[in-house]
Structure formats: structure tokens, C-alpha cells
Design an enzyme around this catalytic site. Structure first.
Site, PDB file in Angstrom:
ATOM      1  N   ASN A 216      -5.432   3.279   5.262  1.00 49.44           N
ATOM      2  CA  ASN A 216      -5.113   3.146   6.686  1.00 49.44           C
ATOM      3  C   ASN A 216      -3.682   2.683   6.943  1.00 49.44           C
ATOM      4  OD1 ASN A 216      -7.850   3.814   7.354  1.00 49.44           O
ATOM      5  ND2 ASN A 216      -8.412   1.705   6.827  1.00 49.44           N
ATOM      6  N   ARG A 217      -2.793   3.099   6.036  1.00 48.51           N
ATOM      7  CA  ARG A 217      -1.367   2.817   6.196  1.00 48.51           C
ATOM      8  C   ARG A 217      -1.009   1.331   6.131  1.00 48.51           C
ATOM      9  NH1 ARG A 217       2.391   1.935   9.172  1.00 48.51           N
ATOM     10  NH2 ARG A 217       4.428   2.873   8.785  1.00 48.51           N
ATOM     11  N   MET A 218      -1.921   0.510   5.605  1.00 46.42           N
ATOM     12  CA  MET A 218      -1.654  -0.921   5.452  1.00 46.42           C
ATOM     13  C   MET A 218      -1.119  -1.172   4.040  1.00 46.42           C
ATOM     14  SD  MET A 218      -2.297  -2.488   8.328  1.00 46.42           S
ATOM     15  CE  MET A 218      -2.724  -4.181   7.968  1.00 46.42           C
TER      16      MET A 218
END
Length: 224
Positions: free
Chosen positions: A198-200
Site C-alpha cells: 500500500n505504498r507505505m
């Protein structure tokens, strides 16, 4: 369910789930951290994990330029690659001797960035590496000069190579051309990136420390 168009790039994405990177995982020395990741990539059989994107910029215009080269040395002196000094990148580095490197290991969901000033490798070291290359690559270094310049067609290039093969038969060594040698990036800033869901993503930057009590490098986590 409606299928997206064949070339709808907005629908193409991956979720990076292979690993995480914590502050406690990091080696206090960025070169050792880099070498550890590179060793993993080599051991796992990743394709050309020593390939990197080299970004330079023209001093007069500021125009950036990027291309792929191969890492040929990594030690306390810096990260080393070899090329034609009269190439586009050679001219950029002559006028603006600084560069940024990017290693992208997609299968490991990792990236490493390295920035610093650039110096030429010494003559003896460049010559030693040149003669360690396959003979065909030595001849090609001569044949492709001036690198980046227009050439009429493939036949012209192959004709230059054939002339060089006749000039330097197997019984004669191929001399290192004066216009060919190494550059070394004296890394002043490193960044290690590990993909996360999730792009974290996990990102850590190393910069020289100004506090002698804190060690040689200051390490800080960056927003993804």
C-alpha cells in the site's frame, strides 16, 4: 466484470510484500549495508544486479541525462564504473563532476540511491581493468569511439571492428585507449528503499554525521 483497456497503465500495480526494513536492521556503515544487499542479489541469481542507472547533468544547460552502466568496484574510495571519456556522460562529468546512481532490484523489491562527487580512476587501475575485460570488449572500446556520436549505419561500425581485429591479431595485446577509463563516485549520501504494501515503503538515508559521538554517518527514516 469489465476488463481494463489493454494499455491502461493506471490499472497496473503491485503490492510489495517480500520484506520490511527497520532501523535496527541497518548496518551503521552504508557501504556494508549496500554490499550486503548486492551480495543477496547476486546469490539469488538476479539478472545483472550490478547494473545501475547513472544520472549526470550538463553544466552549461542543466539538462539531465541518465543511462545504464555496470558497477565495477565498490570500496571505501567509492563506486566505480568505466566508460569512454569522450562520451555524453564523460563530457557531463568533465564539466559537472557529480552524479547520482540508482540500483533497482525488482525481484527483491529494493532500491539503492547513491550521490556524490566524481573523480577519474588512476591510469594504472584503468589499464588493469581494461586488460581484464574480454578481448572482444577491448576491441569494441576502440571501435565505438567517439561514443555517442552519430554513425552512418551498422556496417560502418562493424567495418571499424574488422579493421581493428586485423590490426591487433591474437598475438598482440590491445592497448587501452587514452580516451577510455574509470570514474569513481565518492558517495556522500545513500538511500535504501524497501517496498512495502500500500505504498507505505521503508526508506532510510545516510549522510555524514556532524556529531563525532554519533558515529560517522547519520541515519534517518524518510517518509515514503
Amino acid at each position: 466484470m469489465t476488463q481494463p483497456p489493454e494499455h491502461d497503465l493506471t490499472a497496473l500495480r503491485l503490492s510489495y510484500t517480500r520484506a520490511e526494513l527497520r532501523r535496527a536492521d541497518l548496518n551503521p556503515d552504508p557501504l556494508s549495508q549496500f554490499q550486503g544487499w548486492l551480495d543477496e542479489a547476486i546469490a539469488d541469481g538476479l539478472r545483472e544486479p550490478y547494473a545501475l542507472s547513472l544520472a549526470t547533468a550538463d553544466r552549461a544547460t542543466g539538462r539531465p541525462s541518465v543511462r545504464t552502466v555496470l558497477l565495477r568496484g565498490a570500496d571505501a574510495r567509492g563506486l566505480t564504473f568505466y566508460t569512454n571519456y569522450d562520451s555524453h556522460k564523460g563530457h557531463d562529468l568533465a564539466g559537472n563532476p557529480q552524479a547520482e546512481l540508482l540500483f533497482h532490484w525488482a525481484d527483491h523489491e529494493r532500491q539503492v540511491r547513491a550521490y556524490g562527487p566524481v573523480v577519474r580512476v588512476g591510469e594504472e587501475e584503468s589499464t588493469a581493468y581494461f586488460h581484464a575485460r574480454p578481448r572482444e570488449s577491448q576491441l569494441a572500446a576502440h571501435a565505438s569511439d567517439p561514443q555517442s556520436a552519430p554513425v552512418e549505419n551498422r556496417a560502418t561500425l562493424e567495418g571499424k571492428l574488422a579493421d581493428l581485429e586485423a590490426r591487433f591479431p591474437e598475438t598482440l595485446p590491445v592497448p587501452r585507449p587514452e580516451f577510455w577509463g574509470g570514474f569513481r563516485v565518492q558517495v556522500q549520501e545513500w538511500e535504501f528503499w524497501q517496498g512495502r504494501p500500500n505504498r507505505m515503503h521503508d526508506r532510510f538515508r545516510y549522510r555524514p554525521s556532524t556529531d563525532p559521538q554519533a558515529g560517522a554517518w547519520n541515519i534517518e527514516r524518510l517518509m515514503p
